[in-house]
Design a protein around this motif. Structure first.
Motif, PDB file in Angstrom:
ATOM      1  N   PHE A 156     -44.349 -81.230  -3.856  1.00 22.30           N
ATOM      2  CA  PHE A 156     -44.011 -79.949  -3.228  1.00 22.30           C
ATOM      3  C   PHE A 156     -42.785 -80.097  -2.330  1.00 22.30           C
ATOM      4  CE2 PHE A 156     -48.671 -78.315  -3.512  1.00 22.30           C
ATOM      5  CZ  PHE A 156     -48.558 -78.308  -4.890  1.00 22.30           C
ATOM      6  N   ARG A 193     -45.318 -70.540  -8.842  1.00 15.89           N
ATOM      7  CA  ARG A 193     -46.422 -70.555  -9.794  1.00 15.89           C
ATOM      8  C   ARG A 193     -46.933 -71.976 -10.025  1.00 15.89           C
ATOM      9  NH1 ARG A 193     -47.364 -65.559 -11.958  1.00 15.89           N
ATOM     10  NH2 ARG A 193     -45.566 -64.161 -11.997  1.00 15.89           N
ATOM     11  N   ASP A 194     -48.265 -72.099 -10.071  1.00 14.92           N
ATOM     12  CA  ASP A 194     -48.877 -73.394 -10.361  1.00 14.92           C
ATOM     13  C   ASP A 194     -48.551 -73.791 -11.798  1.00 14.92           C
ATOM     14  OD1 ASP A 194     -51.543 -75.024  -8.970  1.00 14.92           O
ATOM     15  OD2 ASP A 194     -51.015 -75.436 -11.066  1.00 14.92           O
ATOM     16  N   VAL A 195     -48.220 -75.055 -11.992  1.00 11.02           N
ATOM     17  CA  VAL A 195     -47.832 -75.539 -13.310  1.00 11.02           C
ATOM     18  C   VAL A 195     -49.018 -75.593 -14.279  1.00 11.02           C
ATOM     19  CG1 VAL A 195     -48.169 -78.030 -12.890  1.00 11.02           C
ATOM     20  CG2 VAL A 195     -46.321 -77.255 -14.395  1.00 11.02           C
ATOM     21  N   ASN A 219     -57.760 -76.470  -0.627  1.00  7.77           N
ATOM     22  CA  ASN A 219     -58.467 -77.729  -0.838  1.00  7.77           C
ATOM     23  C   ASN A 219     -58.014 -78.739   0.219  1.00  7.77           C
ATOM     24  OD1 ASN A 219     -59.696 -76.654  -3.143  1.00  7.77           O
ATOM     25  ND2 ASN A 219     -58.012 -77.317  -4.466  1.00  7.77           N
ATOM     26  N   GLY A 255     -60.970 -81.690  -3.259  1.00  9.47           N
ATOM     27  CA  GLY A 255     -60.200 -81.591  -4.491  1.00  9.47           C
ATOM     28  C   GLY A 255     -58.704 -81.562  -4.291  1.00  9.47           C
ATOM     29  N   THR A 288     -55.105 -82.786  -4.331  1.00  9.95           N
ATOM     30  CA  THR A 288     -54.374 -83.816  -5.076  1.00  9.95           C
ATOM     31  C   THR A 288     -52.928 -83.956  -4.633  1.00  9.95           C
ATOM     32  OG1 THR A 288     -53.785 -82.247  -6.829  1.00  9.95           O
ATOM     33  CG2 THR A 288     -55.819 -83.515  -7.134  1.00  9.95           C
ATOM     34  N   VAL A 289     -52.418 -82.968  -3.931  1.00 11.94           N
ATOM     35  CA  VAL A 289     -51.041 -83.034  -3.421  1.00 11.94           C
ATOM     36  C   VAL A 289     -51.106 -82.957  -1.896  1.00 11.94           C
ATOM     37  CG1 VAL A 289     -48.758 -81.973  -3.390  1.00 11.94           C
ATOM     38  CG2 VAL A 289     -50.106 -81.957  -5.514  1.00 11.94           C
ATOM     39  N   HIS A 347     -51.306 -76.423   1.013  1.00 11.06           N
ATOM     40  CA  HIS A 347     -50.999 -75.320   0.108  1.00 11.06           C
ATOM     41  C   HIS A 347     -52.203 -74.408  -0.040  1.00 11.06           C
ATOM     42  CE1 HIS A 347     -52.353 -78.857  -2.151  1.00 11.06           C
ATOM     43  NE2 HIS A 347     -52.949 -78.017  -2.988  1.00 11.06           N
ATOM     44  N   HIS A 382     -53.973 -71.831  -2.651  1.00  9.49           N
ATOM     45  CA  HIS A 382     -54.010 -71.358  -4.027  1.00  9.49           C
ATOM     46  C   HIS A 382     -54.309 -69.856  -3.992  1.00  9.49           C
ATOM     47  CE1 HIS A 382     -54.491 -75.346  -6.144  1.00  9.49           C
ATOM     48  NE2 HIS A 382     -54.930 -75.701  -4.942  1.00  9.49           N
TER      49      HIS A 382
HETATM   50  P1  AMP Z   1     -54.692 -79.366  -5.162  1.00  8.40           P
HETATM   51  O1  AMP Z   1     -55.511 -80.015  -6.238  1.00  8.40           O
HETATM   52  O2  AMP Z   1     -55.433 -78.361  -4.332  1.00  8.40           O
HETATM   53  O3  AMP Z   1     -53.979 -80.401  -4.304  1.00  8.40           O
HETATM   54  O4  AMP Z   1     -53.592 -78.516  -5.902  1.00  8.40           O
HETATM   55  C1  AMP Z   1     -52.392 -79.040  -6.359  1.00  8.40           C
HETATM   56  C2  AMP Z   1     -51.872 -78.089  -7.386  1.00  8.40           C
HETATM   57  O5  AMP Z   1     -50.501 -78.381  -7.611  1.00  8.40           O
HETATM   58  C3  AMP Z   1     -52.565 -78.163  -8.741  1.00  8.40           C
HETATM   59  O6  AMP Z   1     -53.147 -76.907  -9.055  1.00  8.40           O
HETATM   60  C4  AMP Z   1     -51.432 -78.527  -9.700  1.00  8.40           C
HETATM   61  O7  AMP Z   1     -51.552 -77.882 -10.936  1.00  8.40           O
HETATM   62  C5  AMP Z   1     -50.203 -78.057  -8.935  1.00  8.40           C
HETATM   63  N1  AMP Z   1     -48.955 -78.710  -9.260  1.00  8.40           N
HETATM   64  C6  AMP Z   1     -48.719 -80.036  -9.394  1.00  8.40           C
HETATM   65  N2  AMP Z   1     -47.428 -80.255  -9.694  1.00  8.40           N
HETATM   66  C7  AMP Z   1     -46.828 -79.032  -9.740  1.00  8.40           C
HETATM   67  C8  AMP Z   1     -45.499 -78.587 -10.017  1.00  8.40           C
HETATM   68  N3  AMP Z   1     -44.492 -79.449 -10.298  1.00  8.40           N
HETATM   69  N4  AMP Z   1     -45.249 -77.255  -9.987  1.00  8.40           N
HETATM   70  C9  AMP Z   1     -46.244 -76.390  -9.723  1.00  8.40           C
HETATM   71  N5  AMP Z   1     -47.516 -76.751  -9.453  1.00  8.40           N
HETATM   72  C10 AMP Z   1     -47.802 -78.044  -9.471  1.00  8.40           C
END
Ligand code: AMP
Length: 114
Positions: free
Chosen positions: A6, A29-31, A87, A93, A95-96, A100, A102
């Motif tokens: 991000f 937009r989420d990928v 998250n 859950g 992962t980044v 953020h 959602h």
């Molecule tokens: P979380 O699991 O709550 O940390 O959400 C991380 C979100 O980032 C997930 O829904 C991924 O699909 C999304 N994501 C990861 N890489 C990218 C990207 N390059 N562009 C847009 N969304 C992304």
């Protein structure tokens, strides 16, 4: 800026579909969308997650929520409703490691989440 995906999006090092931007917030937009509309709303300042937000971030947290509502209205989700999810950490859950929200909508969302 920490080295998260991000952070790279905010720095425009990675292309993404940006929906909304102001001085403090970016929405894109989420990928890997989990609903017909799935947008991520992030602070430009690199907070790790809600645990990393302090008293000085109260305004910013409100701005993130307001940006999510603005995007929801703009994308036509206000009538049907939508969900905003944050998250936090491994059990949440996350992962980044860049705070953020959602924004999910465009279909009926079940509860509880998995
Ligand atoms: P979380 O699991 O709550 O940390 O959400 C991380 C979100 O980032 C997930 O829904 C991924 O699909 C999304 N994501 C990861 N890489 C990218 C990207 N390059 N562009 C847009 N969304 C992304």
């Amino acid at each position: 800026m920490p080295d998260t995906i991000f952070g790279k999006i905010i720095a425009r090092e990675i292309p993404t579909d940006i929906i909304y931007e102001d001085d403090n917030v970016l929405a894109f937009r989420d990928v890997a969308p989990q609903a017909p509309t799935h947008v991520l709303v992030v602070p430009k300042r690199p907070l790790i997650n809600l645990l990393d937000a302090g008293e000085g971030d109260t305004l910013l947290l409100g701005q993130l929520m307001q940006a999510a509502v603005h995007v929801a209205r703009t994308l036509g989700l206000a009538d049907g409703g939508f969900r905003v999810v944050v998250n936090v950490g491994p059990d949440g859950g996350q992962t980044v490691d860049h705070l953020h929200l959602h924004l999910l909508g465009g279909r009926h969302l079940t509860w509880p989440p998995g």
